[in-house]
Enzyme design. Structure first.
Site, short mmCIF file in Angstrom:
data_model
loop_
_atom_site.label_atom_id
_atom_site.label_comp_id
_atom_site.label_asym_id
_atom_site.label_seq_id
_atom_site.Cartn_x
_atom_site.Cartn_y
_atom_site.Cartn_z
N GLN A 51 0.81 -1.22 0.00
CA GLN A 51 0.00 0.00 0.00
C GLN A 51 0.84 1.27 0.00
O GLN A 51 0.34 2.34 -0.33
CB GLN A 51 -0.97 0.01 1.20
CG GLN A 51 -2.08 -1.02 1.06
CD GLN A 51 -3.00 -1.00 2.25
OE1 GLN A 51 -2.69 -1.59 3.28
NE2 GLN A 51 -4.13 -0.33 2.14
N HIS A 134 -7.52 -9.37 5.99
CA HIS A 134 -7.58 -8.25 5.04
C HIS A 134 -6.17 -7.90 4.55
O HIS A 134 -5.93 -7.77 3.35
CB HIS A 134 -8.24 -7.05 5.73
CG HIS A 134 -8.29 -5.81 4.89
ND1 HIS A 134 -9.47 -5.30 4.39
CD2 HIS A 134 -7.31 -4.97 4.45
CE1 HIS A 134 -9.21 -4.21 3.68
NE2 HIS A 134 -7.90 -3.98 3.71
N GLU A 135 -5.23 -7.76 5.50
CA GLU A 135 -3.87 -7.35 5.11
C GLU A 135 -3.15 -8.47 4.37
O GLU A 135 -2.37 -8.21 3.44
CB GLU A 135 -3.07 -6.91 6.34
CG GLU A 135 -3.66 -5.75 7.14
CD GLU A 135 -4.07 -4.54 6.31
OE1 GLU A 135 -3.50 -4.34 5.22
OE2 GLU A 135 -5.00 -3.82 6.74
N HIS A 138 -3.93 -8.38 0.78
CA HIS A 138 -3.13 -7.39 0.05
C HIS A 138 -1.82 -8.00 -0.45
O HIS A 138 -1.36 -7.71 -1.55
CB HIS A 138 -2.79 -6.19 0.94
CG HIS A 138 -3.86 -5.14 1.01
ND1 HIS A 138 -4.36 -4.52 -0.11
CD2 HIS A 138 -4.51 -4.59 2.07
CE1 HIS A 138 -5.27 -3.62 0.27
NE2 HIS A 138 -5.39 -3.66 1.58
ZN ZN Z 1 -6.67 -2.62 2.79
#
Ligand code: ZN
Length: 183
Positions: A51, A134-135, A138
């Site tokens: 991110q 969630h992470e 990614h």
């Molecule tokens: Zn996220």
């Protein structure tokens, strides 16, 4: 202190698979510091390295205020997940202005390495389990909006497309399930 710009789903890098960390050196420690700084600047509770544009398998979580933990997790992998699921609203710093309901396992056990390369495990439930999953998505190039129930995804597709084009969503669509809950 280095606050980095957080990529949004306009950026193709968010759809790439991150590489395992091999070296547990000062570069890794600096990356983690930047990740904590960047996450805090946006009041996030979790962030994956991709991110901020670094395709390494590193994530940070800060759920201290919610009664859970704060930490950095290198090369995380899912060891176990409960069959029991949880409902909950999920959001993402890379999908600004949008949140939606997504089913996730209620409990998970994660294997990971710390900043020195030591093998460890951690367990988490509810919000913490959701943050880990969630992470970790990614790190595999997956964003939560692409995992929504098809009907819900369709309802929100206009907003998702706007964000993918780099536009702001000022008044996000209210999904039907929220209206139902409110009435
Ligand atoms: Zn996220």
């Amino acid at each position: 202190m280095a606050v980095k710009r957080i990529l949004t789903i306009q950026d193709e890098r968010l759809y790439q698979v991150s590489e395992a960390v091999q070296k547990f050196d000062s570069n890794l420690r600096n990356l983690v510091r930047d990740m904590f700084d960047s996450m805090a600047a946006e009041k996030g509770v979790g962030l994956a390295a991709v991110q901020i544009g670094v395709l390494k398998r590193v994530l940070v979580i800060d759920l201290i205020e919610k009664g859970f933990i704060k930490g950095a997790f290198v090369n995380p992998r899912l060891l176990e997940a409960s069959e029991e699921m949880q409902d909950g609203e999920e959001g993402c710093l890379s999908v600004p202005g949008l949140s939606a309901e997504l089913k996730r396992p209620r409990w998970v056990k994660i294997g990971y390495q710390d900043l020195s390369g030591n093998e460890k495990t951690v367990e988490g439930e509810m919000l913490l389990a959701r943050a880990f999953l969630h992470e970790m998505d990614h790190l595999d190039g997956k964003v939560f909006v692409d995992k929504l129930e098809p009907k819900l995804h369709k309802e929100l597709s206009g907003d998702i497309e706007r964000i993918k084009r780099g536009l702001r969503v000022e008044h996000p669509v209210e999904p039907k399930y929220r209206k139902k809950k409110a009435s």
